[in-house]
Design an enzyme around this catalytic site. Structure first.
Site, PDB file in Angstrom:
ATOM      1  N   GLU A  45      15.565  13.327  17.517  1.00  9.87           N
ATOM      2  CA  GLU A  45      14.201  13.320  16.999  1.00  9.87           C
ATOM      3  C   GLU A  45      13.119  13.275  18.084  1.00  9.87           C
ATOM      4  O   GLU A  45      12.074  13.898  17.938  1.00  9.87           O
ATOM      5  CB  GLU A  45      13.998  12.121  16.048  1.00  9.87           C
ATOM      6  CG  GLU A  45      14.846  12.161  14.790  1.00  9.87           C
ATOM      7  CD  GLU A  45      14.421  13.254  13.812  1.00  9.87           C
ATOM      8  OE1 GLU A  45      13.319  13.801  13.982  1.00  9.87           O
ATOM      9  OE2 GLU A  45      15.206  13.558  12.898  1.00  9.87           O
TER      10      GLU A  45
ATOM     11  N   SER B 200      14.992  -2.112 -41.934  1.00  7.89           N
ATOM     12  CA  SER B 200      15.404  -3.346 -42.624  1.00  7.89           C
ATOM     13  C   SER B 200      15.484  -4.563 -41.724  1.00  7.89           C
ATOM     14  O   SER B 200      15.704  -5.679 -42.214  1.00  7.89           O
ATOM     15  CB  SER B 200      16.759  -3.122 -43.302  1.00  7.89           C
ATOM     16  OG  SER B 200      16.620  -2.224 -44.388  1.00  7.89           O
TER      17      SER B 200
END
Length: 682
Positions: free
Chosen positions: A100, A368
């Site tokens: 890098e 319900s």
């Protein structure tokens, strides 16, 4: 004869020749001095301008109730287990520098050679193609900027890079870079990458493994060993050769590292731990504990949640093993400590990576499951478990809301599911077990829909409700979290609790304080126990949820609910209450098989919860009357009654007459009344 003067006698004749070199020198030095002054001023300004807050701050942590780390994050994005530079192998540091930025320790933020080369390439292509970025520039981009490939972004990147080098050491910059750079498949930082690809901490990486990792940031998807091991090996070879060129390795050591076998872990499919609960906890901590942006930017904040890792895993597995593969069907699960309101587990969807929308808060028709709230209101107002209602198609006459001053009445016809009626009177226990709609609407209209709405509010339902006959059937939306909160009042003896996911919060300055979530009385202890006892019938033979008992390890109380688009099951033990919803985000109708999936999810989770949180079942509170009744008449059973049930009653609501339908010569026993009522003959 005139005399000629010597040259020294005429100084003005030589001045132009003397000033020329001075002017030339001044002309050369002025731009240099101005440039130096300008650069010095720029560097001074950059040095005086602080970096964005939190640049080198510690990450913030979210932990489970047992201390297990669920997530690390900063105000700049996700952070996964930051490690100090001393824990990162030298081989990985050198491999990263070689591939890098070989001049990292020599340059000051910017590499003029790399910039010139990148500029040449960019001009040739007419756009930004090559970056020429140093490690410091890459870190600046990751911390402060977007990924846009524009000249303006590159200029800002250079400015931030200079600031970084003026404010931090090279070691600090390299450490931060290695902890935030992206290595693919959701792994940020070397520690997360090492765990992802090799299944071990970064400090244990070999040279071969370090070289492979160092090659990934350039193209995380292109060089991923999960996608192409050959491409990953080729990139590893490039990194090793760069290390040789940079003087970090001998050719023989590089060749030996390349020959070493690599044990790549299988690619994980699971999302981060408890992602939905983590997001809720972050938002709650900011709100309840008044966490400021400055505190979060400083870092070091630790949020300890109420999540139980074992129950969270059980919840996720229950969904994963029940929902059909290759389906867009969604589900949500909320598990809560009924005594405190602490969230023990939360799943807001089948895959957080595909959808971060948390369906634990989604408003859906409760069906319900609302009947438990309805019957809590009825019991509180004198309704008896022995009260019987005929199970058959019924048309009700009722006065609509707003028609109090008129005599206008409306009709409302109630059907049971698939028009399956018992065609006989049902007790409340039977109505709950069968989920009978006629019984529910009858109770709603006799108790009063307004009273039912008030009870729902007291139990924790804040969603809009209207006092209509259909209120009893759960036509108004609620969320899984709200239903879990409401059922918690049944599970804990009638107290309304407040759901929360955060137990405590600490910062570098110490523990933060916030008012503890309170509790308020919503129902009487007697009513909540009676309804709990009745709800156990849903899980017994003939009950709508009886099949899920194969997953359970003890008694439980629960209620199912089904609409055209939603499937529910909500239930509890003394130590945990759980609500499960299944449906589609676009409200498309459920198939018959899909409408039955909430129950097994609930059963699988609750079975694990019963093992994780064992404890005794409920005992009746003082003062209740226990009596055995005949289900045909709703009166006290005689020895001749074949079908009976044993229920609990609030004093004064129990039946006092014996069943006249079944003759017997044996004198029946009176119900078990409290001693003080028996003493006075009451």
């Amino acid at each position: 004869m005139p005399t000629h003067a010597s040259p020294s006698a005429h100084p003005h004749s030589t001045r132009p020749r003397q000033r020329a070199p001075i002017r030339l020198l001044a002309g050369l030095l002025a731009p240099i001095c101005l440039g130096f002054a300008g650069m010095s001023a720029t560097l001074w300004a950059l040095r005086q301008t602080p970096l964005p807050a939190g640049t080198f701050a510690r990450s913030n942590t979210i932990a489970a109730a047992d201390g297990q780390v669920l997530a690390n994050w900063s105000t700049h994005g996700p952070v996964h287990r930051e490690v100090p530079l001393s824990d990162i192998p030298r081989a990985l540091q050198e491999a990263t520098l070689a591939v890098e930025d070989t001049g990292f320790y020599r340059h000051h933020a910017l590499s003029l050679t790399a910039l010139a080369r990148a500029l040449w390439v960019d001009v040739a292509h007419g756009r930004v193609v090559e970056g020429g970025s140093t490690i410091t520039q890459q870190l600046a981009k990751n911390l402060f900027l977007s990924q846009d490939r524009t000249l303006w972004r590159k200029l800002r990147e250079a400015g931030y890079a200079l600031q970084l080098e003026l404010h931090a050491s090279k070691a600090d910059i390299l450490e931060k870079y290695l902890n935030v750079i992206y290595y693919g498949h959701g792994a940020y930082g070397v520690e997360a990458a090492s765990e992802l690809y090799f299944g071990k901490p970064v400090r244990q990486l070999s040279l071969a493994e370090s070289a492979l990792l160092a090659g990934l940031p350039k193209g995380p998807e292109l060089y991923s060993p999960f996608r192409s091991f050959a491409a990953a090996k080729a990139r590893q070879h490039q990194v090793l050769q760069r290390m040789v060129a940079a003087g970090f390795l001998t050719p023989a050591a590089a060749a030996e590292a390349y020959r070493q076998p690599l044990a790549i872990q299988p690619q994980p499919r699971l999302a981060p731990p408890a992602p939905y609960a983590v997001q809720v906890a972050m938002d709650e901590a900011k709100r309840r504990f008044h966490l400021t942006d400055a505190m979060l930017e400083q870092g070091g904040v630790r949020i300890t949640t109420t999540v139980d890792p074992l129950l969270q895993k059980a919840a996720e597995q229950a969904l994963a093993t029940t929902l059909p593969a290759r389906s867009h069907l969604q589900a949500a699960l909320v598990a809560m400590d009924p005594k405190t309101g602490a969230i023990l587990a939360m799943v807001g969807g089948r895959d957080y990576r595909e959808s971060a929308y948390n369906r634990a808060f989604a408003m859906r028709q409760s069906g319900s499951t609302f009947k438990a709230i309805l019957y809590a209101a009825a019991l509180e107002r004198g309704w008896s478990p022995a009260r019987e209602v005929d199970s058959e198609e019924t048309t009700f006459l009722y006065q609509d809301v707003g028609d109090e001053e008129t005599s206008a009445q409306r009709r409302y016809t109630v059907h049971d599911f698939a028009d399956m009626y018992a065609h006989r009177p049902l007790t409340l226990r039977e109505a709950l077990a069968r989920s009978d709609n006629v019984y529910a609407v009858t109770a709603n209209l006799e108790v009063g829909p307004q009273a039912v709405v008030r009870t729902a509010r007291q139990m924790g339902i804040s969603a809009p409700l209207a006092p209509y006959p259909s209120l009893a059937l759960g036509v108004f939306p609620s969320s899984p979290l709200e239903l879990a909160t409401a059922y918690a009042a049944l599970a804990n003896g009638g107290m309304r609790v407040h759901a929360h996911t955060v137990a405590r919060v600490s910062s570098p300055g110490g523990e933060l304080r916030a008012p503890a979530p309170g509790r308020e009385r919503a129902l009487s202890e007697g009513s909540s126990f009676i309804l709990t006892d009745l709800l156990t019938s849903v899980l017994k033979p003939g009950g709508t949820a009886y099949p899920v008992t194969r997953f359970l390890h003890g008694p439980a109380a629960a209620k199912t609910g089904t609409t055209d688009t939603d499937a529910w099951m909500v239930g509890y033990t003394p130590r945990v209450v759980c609500a499960v919803w299944v449906g589609y985000d676009d409200n498309r109708p459920l198939t018959r098989s899909e409408s039955h999936l909430a129950a097994p999810i609930w059963g699988k989770f609750m079975g694990a919860a019963q093992q994780r949180l064992p404890g005794p079942w409920y005992t009746p509170p003082p003062g209740l009357v226990r009596a055995t009744i005949d289900v045909s008449s709703g009166l006290l059973a005689t020895p001749g009654c074949r079908s009976t049930e044993t229920d609990y009653f609030l004093p004064g609501t129990e039946p006092t007459a014996f069943c006249p339908l079944h003759n017997t010569s044996v004198a029946p026993q009176p119900p078990n009344r409290p001693w003080w009522r028996r003493l006075w003959g009451a």
